[in-house]
Design an enzyme around this catalytic site. Structure first.
Site, PDB file in Angstrom:
ATOM      1  N   THR A  52      42.617 -89.542  50.453  1.00  0.00           N
ATOM      2  CA  THR A  52      42.990 -88.770  51.631  1.00  0.00           C
ATOM      3  C   THR A  52      42.000 -89.089  52.731  1.00  0.00           C
ATOM      4  O   THR A  52      40.794 -89.136  52.502  1.00  0.00           O
ATOM      5  CB  THR A  52      43.019 -87.261  51.322  1.00  0.00           C
ATOM      6  N   GLU A  96      45.003 -83.115  47.623  1.00  0.00           N
ATOM      7  CA  GLU A  96      44.158 -82.490  46.601  1.00  0.00           C
ATOM      8  C   GLU A  96      44.972 -81.626  45.635  1.00  0.00           C
ATOM      9  O   GLU A  96      44.451 -81.142  44.635  1.00  0.00           O
ATOM     10  CB  GLU A  96      43.086 -81.618  47.281  1.00  0.00           C
ATOM     11  N   LYS A 131      47.188 -83.576  62.803  1.00  0.00           N
ATOM     12  CA  LYS A 131      48.218 -84.066  61.909  1.00  0.00           C
ATOM     13  C   LYS A 131      49.312 -84.734  62.719  1.00  0.00           C
ATOM     14  O   LYS A 131      50.091 -84.084  63.406  1.00  0.00           O
ATOM     15  CB  LYS A 131      48.787 -82.938  61.059  1.00  0.00           C
ATOM     16  N   TRP A 180      46.892 -87.369  58.435  1.00  0.00           N
ATOM     17  CA  TRP A 180      45.703 -86.778  59.049  1.00  0.00           C
ATOM     18  C   TRP A 180      44.990 -87.771  59.955  1.00  0.00           C
ATOM     19  O   TRP A 180      44.843 -88.942  59.624  1.00  0.00           O
ATOM     20  CB  TRP A 180      44.707 -86.310  57.994  1.00  0.00           C
TER      21      TRP A 180
END
Lengths: 553, 553
Positions: free
Chosen positions: B194, B339, B446, B451
């Protein structure tokens, strides 16, 4: 090489207390409705609360259990119908690390006592109407330290039971604070004995993990397809393999749970279906026959009802057709075993089946069901070799999965063969995972070296208008070794003759499969859970003589 | 007390190979349809086979991986779009005990190289159109032993890559026999990085167990409600948290999987929706905007389509309304994180919401969703105290569950607080488990579901000699949801222009990260202790209009 690399994932065990916590947090206001076992009238016949209230009472119950000296791994027995206190016991006993042992009150007294003693139950909770049974059990079950009547202080049982404790009295003394322990997910949670096989009853000891995994599988669209929009009424008793897991799945999904108490007759069920707008129900064929009969007699419909799960025995085609035509309800066959917690297969068609001609589609609709992810099935021959999954070849059905037992409680030998559990059923498998049970291994009729399916013969008999219930068993034959005998119960007022029933088979089955004789009886022997007792029937007709056959002296 | 009593249940680990075996056994003839990445025309643009064929090729691939020296725990990288070979890699790599590492090819070159080197990828499989990217990566990723083009021997990439291996050539040399190993279910299976938080990208390492459990939860009626009757098209990329788990859930459920390859524009997706009668799809709001625009321009309808899952960013009300009114399709909000593997919450109404007045119901319909069993959520105040679940009180959202990470790959510190993962979101919770995201605690933007790190953009701006202080905030964008706006205070006496500051980002960051506009201010708002007040700044620029963008009236 050393240990493999682990994923960086939280260690979160799959626990029954997690189901309850989820229900309290996310479905707190969803109702649980129960028909009371205690005498009541009008609306008071029904108890009604929600998961928030259930969770609070369940925490009180855990504190009460500790006060009774119940420790980790201790077995706590229940002799109870489907009701809210029984649900509280499911969660309190297992959630706190003990083992809830559901006992079938319809078994023979000596069987019940044997099971309680074998399980070493420390405390037994029982419903009001079962007090006479408990008073008979008292002298036989010395190891039980406490007997708890599932009622309040005022209610008096019909018989005197010394040192009797009362459920509501115990709860009132306790706080609703309790921290659920972080158990191992493989820890034992619930115990259920299976009868009907030879010898003593055998216990299936489920784990937290097996119950939670099965709850996930149960809810899926192609299995029971249960959402928060459902109102589910388990007619299958909570002492019968955890009511097919529905009290656990209810907490996971948040559907409304309707519990019928001790009354499973057509009239009582009809009332609940209508009052609570039940969308889904589950039970054995006998129950659906009774409901259909009541609905017919009173011209009832159940507009909210969409599907009823049928398990325990094969679903007769005539019953499925009647439900569809008269009530607009799909009876959905399923198959499982106590040893499988019990989910094995549920019949839900695939889109490819929609295009089949009606007769072919119906053949699929009547199969036992197809296996969800979590149940692996195979069929094998006498040498243990796997047979093709072609929908035609029959073999001994073997299963494997994370909610299937690997041995019986206190069992010293494993029933597994190469890691698979033999189900005792003979079946075909197809490429869609559909299981078609062609017979119980011990129910097959072997005539002249060839197998005959008694189930198929029974289904044909059931389609005859005069027949209420039918069973086909093997009887000895001097030439063919075994031949099928049809045993029937006629519908009230119906009349027919042996020749008419046998003629009904013409064109429906190979000639050599047609039963050699018909016996008319007033009723067939059933187990407490409604299963036909073929063994008893075979004993009853052991000396049956087929007409026109010369027997050796 | 010793060890607790265990349930007598088979030890059957939850494995990715079990999903594939189930699909082969029970959904063998169910189609997987992929738009090819290689040039083709007419029907040849689509590759079409079934789970039986996929499983056979996957076993060949495991043998090929062994031939390339891939061992247990080794990371195998993919730079690939949504297609059948990518699905084969998912199952072959993880099923055989290695770890499939999906890489986002849209990141900045240096980021990709850093990720590959941090993951220590041994082999990388890539799609044809990404060959130019690979040729740039070669000198940066010396640890990669093999680069495998996901194509046949004939297809030539547009750039020359030394020692290039080809997927189909590797497969052709291998047998389809392979016995899936009995792995530990906690073993690592898949790795996804991420970006967007401060510092380097961080890896989330999923386990077999976490993926299988999430697949069960995903299929449930109140979550995605996927059955064998569905045709699902994941637009969300397979390099983006495993396409929200859909390639795994497909094997579990047996729905038809339609994969869009590299073409995610409105016209290409419309063609697939129509051709394959897609019933369910999943993607970020940007994709749905493009599809809606195309459907409007060509007066298209998608009669089979029922629901589209929206994730990655909040769903704008106007978009939901347009889909409902013009296409008859429910856009279903959802919320998750890399996550969280990523399932956190899906918006499905409860029956109690049906009776709400339309405006109130819509407010519920636009919430991020409600948590399924397996995700526990709570909100806390600054002191870590849990706040009420009243749908009004806002707090820092914390999560816990068996598919949520407890640390990052190779991370030395745990991001958990008291066993809960802080999500970085500010939210309300209600008594039905609905999460409503009200704000973001983290400094992130976003854009199109991905992201962008404002801190990284600020650091680059600060490295420009004319800049005294810089802040990057999100501003609303009709297509990308949010885009970065750079707000700067110049050094005394310094002079620069918008274009010069934006040019400063060239070569330092992926193009789509570059801010869309610059605002020059005399000073930035700070707290008394000198902390930048992003919230105040966002309010200040709430009505900011980006140049060259058409805003709805």
């Amino acid at each position: 090489m050393g240990d493999p690399m682990r994923g960086n994932i939280m260690q979160q065990p799959l626990l029954i207390s997690s189901l309850l916590k989820h229900a309290e947090r996310c479905h707190g206001d969803v109702a649980i409705v129960s028909r009371r076992v205690e005498p009541a009238s009008g609306d008071a016949r029904f108890h009604r609360y929600d998961w928030r209230a259930l969770a609070a009472r369940t925490r009180q119950l855990t504190n009460a259990l500790a006060g009774l000296g119940v420790q980790r791994d201790d077995r706590v027995g229940t002799l109870a119908w489907n009701g809210y206190r029984h649900v509280e016991l499911y969660y309190a006993v297992a959630g706190s690390g003990s083992i809830v042992h559901t006992i079938n009150p319809r078994l023979f007294l000596e069987h019940i006592a044997w099971i309680i003693n074998h399980a070493e139950d420390r405390v037994i909770f029982f419903d009001l109407d079962l007090a006479p049974l408990v008073s008979q059990l008292l002298p036989l079950c010395g190891g039980v330290r406490h007997w708890v009547l599932m009622s309040d202080e005022q209610t008096q049982p019909s018989v005197d039971i010394p040192h009797l404790l009362r459920y509501e009295t115990l709860l009132q003394a306790e706080r609703a604070q309790y921290d659920w322990p972080a158990l191992d997910e493989d820890q034992a949670a619930s115990l259920c004995y299976t009868s009907g096989t030879t010898g003593h009853p055998k216990g299936a000891l489920y784990s937290h993990r097996s119950i939670v995994l099965q709850s996930y599988a149960t809810a899926m669209p192609d299995v029971l397809g249960l959402s928060s929009r459902d109102v589910a009424l388990p007619i299958v008793p909570m002492f019968h393999v955890n009511a097919w897991n529905l009290p656990y799945t209810a907490a996971l999904v948040g559907f409304r749970l309707v519990l019928p108490g001790a009354q499973m007759d057509g009239a009582s069920l009809s009332e609940l279906f209508t009052r609570e707008a039940v969308t889904f129900s589950a039970g054995v064929p006998t129950v659906w026959l009774a409901l259909l009969k009541h609905a017919r007699e009173h011209a009832l419909k159940f507009p909210a009802l969409r599907r009823c799960l049928v398990g325990g025995s094969a679903l007769p085609r005539s019953l499925m057709e009647a439900f569809e035509a008269e009530l607009g309800v799909r009876l959905q066959p399923s198959w499982g075993m106590t040893e499988m917690s019990p989910l094995g297969a549920v019949n839900s068609l695939k889109p490819k089946h929609d295009a089949l001609p009606p007769a072919q589609r119906q053949r699929v609709e009547l199969k036992a069901g197809r296996t969800p992810f979590g149940v692996a099935a195979k069929i094998i021959d006498d040498d243990g070799q796997e047979l093709p999954r072609d929908g035609v070849t029959t073999g001994a059905l073997m299963v494997q999965g994370p909610w299937i037992i690997d041995r019986y409680f206190k069992g010293e030998t494993s029933p597994l063969v190469d890691g698979w559990l033999p189900t005792g059923d003979i079946a075909t498998l197809d490429e869609d995972g559909f299981i078609d049970i062609t017979d119980r291994a011990k129910d097959l009729i072997k005539s002249g070296g060839e197998w005959i399916s008694s189930i198929e013969l029974e289904n044909i008999a059931m389609s005859h208008p005069a027949v209420a219930e039918a069973a086909v068993i093997a009887v000895a034959h001097p030439k063919w070794d075994e031949r099928p005998l049809l045993v029937v119960v006629l519908r009230p007022g119906a009349q027919t003759r042996r020749e008419q029933l046998l003629a009904h088979y013409a064109g429906r089955i190979a000639k050599w499969w047609v039963p050699d004789d018909v016996a008319f009886v007033a009723e067939l022997p059933h187990t407490a859970t409604g299963k036909l007792q073929k063994l008893k029937l075979r004993e009853q007709f052991a000396a049956h003589r087929l007409p026109g056959v010369e027997y050796p002296a």
